[in-house]
Design an enzyme around this catalytic site. Structure first.
Site: not given
Lengths: 327, 343
Positions: A60, A129
């Protein structure tokens, strides 16, 4: 009017903007051959090819930085984070590069980039998450933060975000991707920084956004109506810059404010709204401002605990009753 | 002195001046001398409180910037970390604008909003000036991505320190550049120290170019005290990138004569005075001067005249900077968000 799912609305926005401007491209994990981890980019690879729909390795910080560098020299990237939880490993790129490049370079280089993907809790995904991180990004000058709650808003706002010459943090909700709703026919955009009253009312202003607005606040309305409470629901749609005026005008009418959000309470977006509206509409408030937020703990896996931590209809009704001094 | 560096410094330079025309060679000589005198002046101004914050000087590393950027066309891009005055000069940013930026004036490269670590100049394709170690490395890959996306034949040079080769974004960016074949040349200005930490205490490998092996990337080790050697290595990498879009990692051995920043003494805690003096024997400006004299390209007359000319340029930049106004208070709120053109 056409009826489309959230993912279709976002897909149409990207498709239309990529067709309109060949500087626009999409990059992220599984966006190409997999057709998108949540199928938001379905069909785009077939239409635009590998040059413009690019699968990245799991890196990322690396690919966020590539997007920012490409934007500095004139391309208009859309960078997808599979979820906004994963953006944290790229936080330095977003905060120190994307947000600051225009001012730090004295106007030499601007960064017309959109970072998009789903944020917030789904079901049983546990602590890392499930995070609603909009307040982290909204804290940073130089970024814009957008969070649509309807299919119509999603398409119009994503188109505007792609055309915006600033870095935009665009937060969706994976739980809503399959939900359908009406969108206008043909070409349209919705400006950033402008909110919308989703439901008119007179007794209390409820400010909310994204999934929580639809799945919790709007679902509380029937029960509130039964209690004789007519709530006005205000959706800022853009978190930064926030349309305080819209909220202020509503509170001046209803005299009571409840903010319902999925983020944690400390220094959350609701805290900012409460301060600002407290300042602007002090003489109009008939009760202290209330918030419904996620509990101030990391989110657990167990369903019962998860539900207890997140905003829900009961919590909204209790908060509304508190500002109305009922019960 | 490190053994590899001694060997590298003693290497014979082959076809010595590579057929480069005299005017280019003298331009490079002037440029390196300008960098040295500019940095000396910056040190003086810093000590007098005219420059604030962090100021990282380039003394000793001149041949790296000059030789590398000497291999570029004007429309190629350069991006670097915070020791950026040298690269700015090489890319063609006017010394007046750099000095004004150091003094925080509105006539500076970034209206006084960037300072020493954030020199930027769109007109010369100089993309800054970055202060987070390793933070700019993926940006360089992104610039290269845009070059390839548009089918251009340009390249992006990305300078970094030895310390930056240990951070995550270095590895992510190099993998992406090699995987996607992006025309970026990564130049490690290996001055043997990341602030106060020697390379051997920070990196598991001493030959930093070996990190390219993890990505199957083209690599090399270069004598950074010889501007011709630097030019040769970078030119070959640039030509390769223009033809194939493939990136290169270069470990260019150099040394900084000043401390990490103006807050850091020249020697003492982490390096000895003897070490500094030993490296200074290979001063890149003297090395180049010697070569040019041996090849009959330069005379003492030229050298004296150049000193005078450059001294004047530096003094004029200080005068310009000191006379320039500071940014108005309203500038605090400009350049934060851009008005979108929306076409």
């Amino acid at each position: 009017m056409p009826i489309v799912s959230f993912r279709e609305a976002l897909n149409q926005a990207m498709d239309e903007e990529m067709a309109r401007d060949d500087r626009v491209f999409l990059m992220g994990e599984e966006v190409a051959y997999y057709q998108g981890a949540y199928k938001v980019s379905q069909g785009l690879l077939q239409k635009y090819g590998e040059k413009r729909v690019i699968d990245t390795p799991i890196a990322e910080a690396g690919f966020a930085g590539i997007g920012i560098g490409a934007a500095m020299v004139g391309l208009r990237p859309i960078v997808e984070f599979m979820t906004w939880n994963f953006s944290l490993v790229a936080f330095d790129q977003l905060v120190n590069n994307a947000a600051k490049m225009y001012s730090m370079s004295g106007g030499n280089f601007y960064v017309p980039i959109v970072f998009r993907g789903p944020g917030g809790a789904a079901h049983n995904l546990a602590a890392t998450h499930s995070q609603a991180l909009e307040s982290l990004y909204a804290h940073i000058p130089g970024l814009k933060v957008v969070m649509p709650s309807t299919q119509k808003d999603a398409k119009g706002l994503l188109k505007s975000s792609i055309r915006d010459d600033n870095p935009v943090i665009f937060i969706e909700s994976e739980v809503m991707y399959g939900e359908k709703g009406e969108i206008p026919e043909g070409e349209y955009t919705i400006p950033l920084g402008v909110g919308e009253v989703k439901k008119e009312g007179s007794d209390v202003t409820i400010v909310s956004w994204s999934k929580v607005l639809q799945h919790v606040v709007m679902k509380s309305i029937p029960k509130l109506e039964e209690l004789g409470i007519h709530a006005e629901v205000v959706d800022p749609r853009t978190i930064r810059p926030m349309d305080y005026e819209l909220i202020e005008n509503s509170v001046k009418k209803t005299n009571r404010l409840v903010i319902v959000e999925e983020g944690w309470p400390f220094a959350g977006v609701g805290a900012q709204i409460a301060f600002e509206i407290g300042k602007r509409a002090f003489d109009y408030l008939d009760a202290p401002i209330e918030r419904v937020t996620q509990e101030d703990v990391p989110l657990p896996y167990n369903s019962k605990l998860e539900k207890a931590s997140l905003p829900n209809i009961d919590k909204v009704i209790r908060a509304v009753k508190r500002v109305l001094y009922i019960d | 002195m490190n053994e590899t560096d001694i060997a590298v410094a003693k290497q014979e330079s082959s076809p010595r001046l590579m057929g480069l025309p005299r005017e280019i060679l003298l331009k490079w000589y002037d440029e390196m001398l300008l960098m040295r005198r500019f940095e000396e002046k910056a040190a003086e101004l810093y000590r007098n409180g005219k420059i604030g914050g962090f100021c990282h000087l380039y003394n000793g590393q001149e041949a790296v910037s000059t030789g590398a950027i000497g291999a570029l066309n004007p429309d190629d891009y350069v991006i670097t970390a915070y020791r950026d005055h040298g690269q700015a000069i090489s890319k063609g940013v006017h010394p007046n604008a750099i000095m004004a930026e150091l003094l925080g004036k509105v006539t500076g490269t970034t209206k006084g909003k960037g300072g020493s670590m954030h020199i930027f100049d769109r007109a010369t394709n100089f993309l800054g000036g970055h202060a987070i170690v390793g933070g700019h490395i993926p940006l360089a890959a992104g610039v290269a991505f845009a070059i390839k996306y548009r089918g251009e034949k340009k390249v992006c040079l990305c300078f970094m320190g030895d310390g930056a080769t240990n951070i995550g974004t270095f590895h992510e960016a190099l993998n992406l550049a090699a995987l996607w074949k992006l025309p970026v040349i990564y130049i490690i200005e290996n001055n043997r120290y990341g602030m106060g930490t020697a390379v051997e205490r920070a990196s598991a490998v001493d030959d930093l170019s070996k990190k390219a092996l993890a990505y199957d990337m083209r690599r090399g080790v270069v004598d950074g005290n010889n501007v011709i050697e630097v030019y040769k290595a970078v030119k070959a990498s640039v030509d390769h990138a223009r033809q194939t879009y493939e990136p290169t990692l270069l470990d260019i051995r150099t040394y900084r004569y000043r401390g990490h920043s103006m807050s850091d003494p020249i020697h003492g805690h982490y390096r000895t005075k003897e070490e500094v003096e030993e490296y200074k024997k290979h001063d890149p400006i003297n090395v180049f001067e010697e070569i040019l004299k041996q090849e009959g390209m330069i005379s003492d007359t030229y050298i004296d005249e150049a000193e005078k000319r450059i001294k004047k340029i530096v003094e004029e930049s200080v005068e310009f900077a000191e006379k320039s106004p500071e940014p108005a208070l309203e500038e605090l709120y400009t350049d934060v968000y851009k008005e979108s053109v929306g076409e």
